[in-house]
Design an enzyme around this catalytic site. Structure first.
Site, short mmCIF file in Angstrom:
data_model
loop_
_atom_site.label_atom_id
_atom_site.label_comp_id
_atom_site.label_asym_id
_atom_site.label_seq_id
_atom_site.Cartn_x
_atom_site.Cartn_y
_atom_site.Cartn_z
NE ARG A 77 -4.54 0.17 1.02
CZ ARG A 77 -5.46 -0.76 1.27
NH1 ARG A 77 -5.22 -2.02 1.04
NH2 ARG A 77 -6.63 -0.41 1.72
NE ARG A 128 -14.74 -2.58 3.68
CZ ARG A 128 -13.65 -2.67 2.96
NH1 ARG A 128 -13.53 -3.62 2.05
NH2 ARG A 128 -12.66 -1.83 3.14
P1 AMP Z 1 -8.97 -2.88 2.17
O1 AMP Z 1 -9.99 -3.92 2.45
O2 AMP Z 1 -7.80 -3.40 1.40
O3 AMP Z 1 -9.55 -1.63 1.58
O4 AMP Z 1 -8.37 -2.46 3.60
C1 AMP Z 1 -9.19 -1.93 4.63
C2 AMP Z 1 -8.33 -1.18 5.65
O5 AMP Z 1 -7.37 -2.07 6.22
C3 AMP Z 1 -7.49 -0.05 5.06
O6 AMP Z 1 -8.22 1.17 4.97
C4 AMP Z 1 -6.35 0.04 6.09
O7 AMP Z 1 -6.77 0.67 7.28
C5 AMP Z 1 -6.12 -1.43 6.41
N1 AMP Z 1 -5.13 -2.05 5.47
C6 AMP Z 1 -5.35 -3.04 4.57
N2 AMP Z 1 -4.24 -3.35 3.90
C7 AMP Z 1 -3.27 -2.52 4.37
C8 AMP Z 1 -1.89 -2.33 4.08
N3 AMP Z 1 -1.26 -3.06 3.13
N4 AMP Z 1 -1.22 -1.38 4.78
C9 AMP Z 1 -1.81 -0.66 5.74
N5 AMP Z 1 -3.11 -0.76 6.05
C10 AMP Z 1 -3.84 -1.69 5.39
#
Ligand code: AMP
Length: 187
Positions: A88, A134
């Protein structure tokens, strides 16, 4: 086949990643899913990550890097994997490259960028908020997540471009149309 999926929240990484995982029989690894499971289970990892997730900030690198490192060591990920939501930021991308090297695994083959305009992203995230409920699909959090994406994750396009691994796929149309494009950039 070792793939990184890039794209804003709501760009379809989860959906296309799942389709690709089924088609190629390699696991999709989603740090977001892993963190949500940890939050639901009330583990220490979940407790640490929750405040970042609910506000749309990136969780600290060591937390997510730990998840990925553990998962990549499992047998089913040895032949290949699809990363959804990791890396990320540039730091995570560098750590991933070093991690694969250290484990004697081949490097990432391709980074697939699912390109979707901001307005469409906002529309989709609102829909998802209604459908999936969510916690981070709320107006102010959505805006913040898009800002975080643009500031921290978007630079990864240049990172993978420099490695000649970046392919950009328009992330609009039917799921099947998008998936055909994904398959075609992999062949
Ligand atoms: P996502 O489902 O990938 O949109 O992730 C949801 C939330 O999880 C994000 O908004 C971050 O708070 C956290 N998150 C997921 N993947 C990462 C990552 N690679 N680095 C940091 N935070 C993450």
């Amino acid at each position: 086949m070792r793939i990184v999926l890039l794209g804003a929240p709501g760009s379809g990484k989860g959906t296309q990643g799942k389709m690709l995982s089924d088609a190629k029989n390699i696991p999709k690894i989603s740090t977001g899913d892993a963190l949500r499971a940890a939050v639901d289970a009330g583990t220490e990892l979940g407790l640490k990550a929750a405040p970042y997730m609910t506000t749309g900030k990136l969780a600290p690198d060591p937390l997510v890097i730990g998840i990925v490192e553990e998962r990549l060591e499992q047998a089913d990920a040895k032949p290949g994997f699809i990363l959804d939501g990791f890396p990320r930021n540039t730091e995570q991308a560098q750590v991933l490259d070093a991690m694969l090297k250290r484990h004697g695994q081949p490097a990432i083959d391709k980074a697939i960028h699912l390109q979707v305009e901001d307005e469409e992203i906002i529309r989709r995230l609102h829909l998802r908020a209604i459908k999936e409920g969510r916690h981070d699909d709320k107006e102010d959090v959505i805006r913040h997540r898009i800002e975080v994406y643009n500031a921290e994750t978007h630079p990864l396009l240049a990172y993978y471009e420099a490695q000649h691994k970046l392919v950009t796929v328009p992330g609009v149309g039917t799921l099947e149309e998008i998936f055909k494009r994904v398959l075609s950039v992999l062949s």
